[in-house]
Design an enzyme around this catalytic site. Structure first.
Site, PDB file in Angstrom:
ATOM      1  N   SER A 219       0.977  -1.122   0.010  1.00 53.40           N
ATOM      2  CA  SER A 219      -0.139  -0.043  -0.045  1.00 53.40           C
ATOM      3  C   SER A 219       0.928   1.373   0.114  1.00 53.40           C
ATOM      4  O   SER A 219       2.117   1.267   0.055  1.00 53.40           O
ATOM      5  CB  SER A 219      -1.069   0.089   1.121  1.00 53.40           C
ATOM      6  OG  SER A 219      -0.173   0.299   2.452  1.00 53.40           O
ATOM      7  N   LYS A 220       0.272   2.532  -0.102  1.00 50.12           N
ATOM      8  CA  LYS A 220       0.984   3.753   0.023  1.00 50.12           C
ATOM      9  C   LYS A 220       1.813   3.868   0.948  1.00 50.12           C
ATOM     10  O   LYS A 220       2.620   4.777   1.028  1.00 50.12           O
ATOM     11  CB  LYS A 220      -0.043   4.788  -0.345  1.00 50.12           C
ATOM     12  CG  LYS A 220      -0.770   4.853  -1.513  1.00 50.12           C
ATOM     13  CD  LYS A 220      -1.755   5.867  -1.838  1.00 50.12           C
ATOM     14  CE  LYS A 220      -2.360   6.028  -3.161  1.00 50.12           C
ATOM     15  NZ  LYS A 220      -3.157   6.991  -3.378  1.00 50.12           N
TER      16      LYS A 220
END
Length: 401
Positions: A219-220
């Protein structure tokens, strides 16, 4: 037919390492086949897109050395572009989309519904020939069987991703769509739209996803997710490119250290692996060390100064000859290790000048040049020292005469 591939990011934030890998695979295939690499900015989401995010994308690709043959040259959507298939910003292609919508409506292949426009999706399963995954037969889900038609223009007049993506690929003559496997579920809709426009769809190649070391989706917020991280941490683009190549692709002889030129010669889509790739930060760091060892002294020094600047240390306030000599000395040791990007040894070396032994050595030179160098270094190093070091320096009784 000449190969035409594209990288089409959405400028809604930083450039994800997965997006950088997608751009790299497209670039490699274009260079391997003598084709064209197109950069297209999918900026139809006006609420989330920003010109700053476009600049991050352009800067990231340039840092990696992935030059594009067609596409924007600046982050300005109305700015200069190269190529004859533009505009290359979706926000500038509204007339193109409107013409295609009217064509579908006039042929009864789309219809208005609650202020939106929906596309009449076929009910039969769609075969997706994929150069990486193989043949995939996409049937309608239970929910889609109730209403298989899907929106192509929202009630606010904004065309959706599936529609603009297909129109752009069609009008830009894209022959191969190389993208992440998470887009495989969308492909049946895209193939149906291509057929509705009376053209053959491009060839698809869905590459494996990049996962964290524990197998979870990156994920980011995960370590290493942003390409900017590697610029700030002093990584070399050669090392990052090399490692990204190995995330989902493998040369036949299992050699791990390869220049971009060598990868271009070897790269082909049938060699892309089917299973997802786990991000191994240790392997990337090892490659960084291997490439650091090969750097010429001047470039190695420049990379060190850049990384120190990112860490908030302004080397312009220090004598150039001293910084260069110390960095190359420390770098000679550091770049043999896997952590040569780290500057701890360098900072430690500079601070060590203030030890009593080193002070006496400099003072005993008793030459004007040595004295001036010490005086200059003494003042410029103050901002690097902990508070208790500065206090000791002020209380240091020395006969300056």
């Amino acid at each position: 037919m000449k190969t035409r591939v594209r990288f089409a990011p959405s400028p809604t934030g930083y450039l994800h390492i997965g997006g950088a890998r997608t751009a790299l695979f497209n670039w490699l295939y274009a260079r391997h086949t003598g084709g064209t690499f197109v950069l297209r900015i999918e900026d139809t989401d006006a609420a989330r897109n920003s010109q700053e995010a476009v600049e991050v994308i352009l800067s990231g690709l340039r840092w990696l050395g992935l030059n594009w043959d067609e596409g924007p040259l600046t982050a300005d959507a109305t700015g200069t572009c190269k190529g004859d298939r533009g505009p290359y910003f979706q926000s500038q292609r509204k007339e193109n989309y409107q013409r295609r919508i009217e064509a579908l409506l006039s042929r009864g292949l789309a219809y208005e519904h609650d202020g939106a426009i929906k596309f009449k999706m076929q009910r039969e399963p769609i075969l997706i020939p994929d150069l990486v995954v193989g043949n995939v037969l996409r049937k309608l889900t239970d929910r889609e069987e109730v209403d298989p038609d899907f929106v192509i223009v929202r009630s606010d007049g904004q065309p959706v991703f599936h529609f603009v993506n297909v129109v752009d690929d069609l009008e830009m003559g894209i022959t191969h769509v190389i993208r992440g496997e998470d887009h495989l579920s969308n492909t049946a809709k895209h193939i149906a739209l291509f057929k509705a426009f009376g053209v053959e769809p491009p060839k698809y190649a869905h590459i494996p996803l990049i996962l964290n070391a524990d197998g979870s989706k990156m994920s980011k917020r995960d370590r290493g997710a942003s390409l900017t991280t590697y610029l700030d941490d002093g990584f070399l683009p050669e090392a990052v490119n090399n490692y990204l190549c190995l995330l989902g692709w493998s040369p036949k002889d299992n050699i791990e250290k390869l220049s971009l030129a060598e990868v271009v010669e070897r790269f082909d889509l049938p060699q892309v692996l089917r299973h997802n790739a786990k991000f191994d930060f240790e392997k990337l760091t090892w490659l960084q060390g291997e490439y650091c060892r090969e750097l010429a002294p001047d470039r190695f020094y420049e990379s060190g100064v850049h990384a120190l600047g990112k860490a908030g240390i302004d080397t312009n306030k220090l004598p150039v000859a001293y910084v260069k000599r110390r960095w190359i000395r420390v770098g000679g040791r550091s770049r043999r290790s896997r952590n040569c990007r780290r500057m701890r040894d360098f900072i430690s070396e500079m601070k060590s000048v203030m030890t009593p032994k080193r002070r006496r050595r400099v003072l005993c030179r008793r030459t004007n040049r040595g004295w001036r160098n010490f005086e200059m270094l003494l003042g410029s190093l103050l901002h690097l020292m902990p508070r208790h070091w500065k206090l000791r320096l002020r209380l240091w009784p020395v006969n300056w005469g």
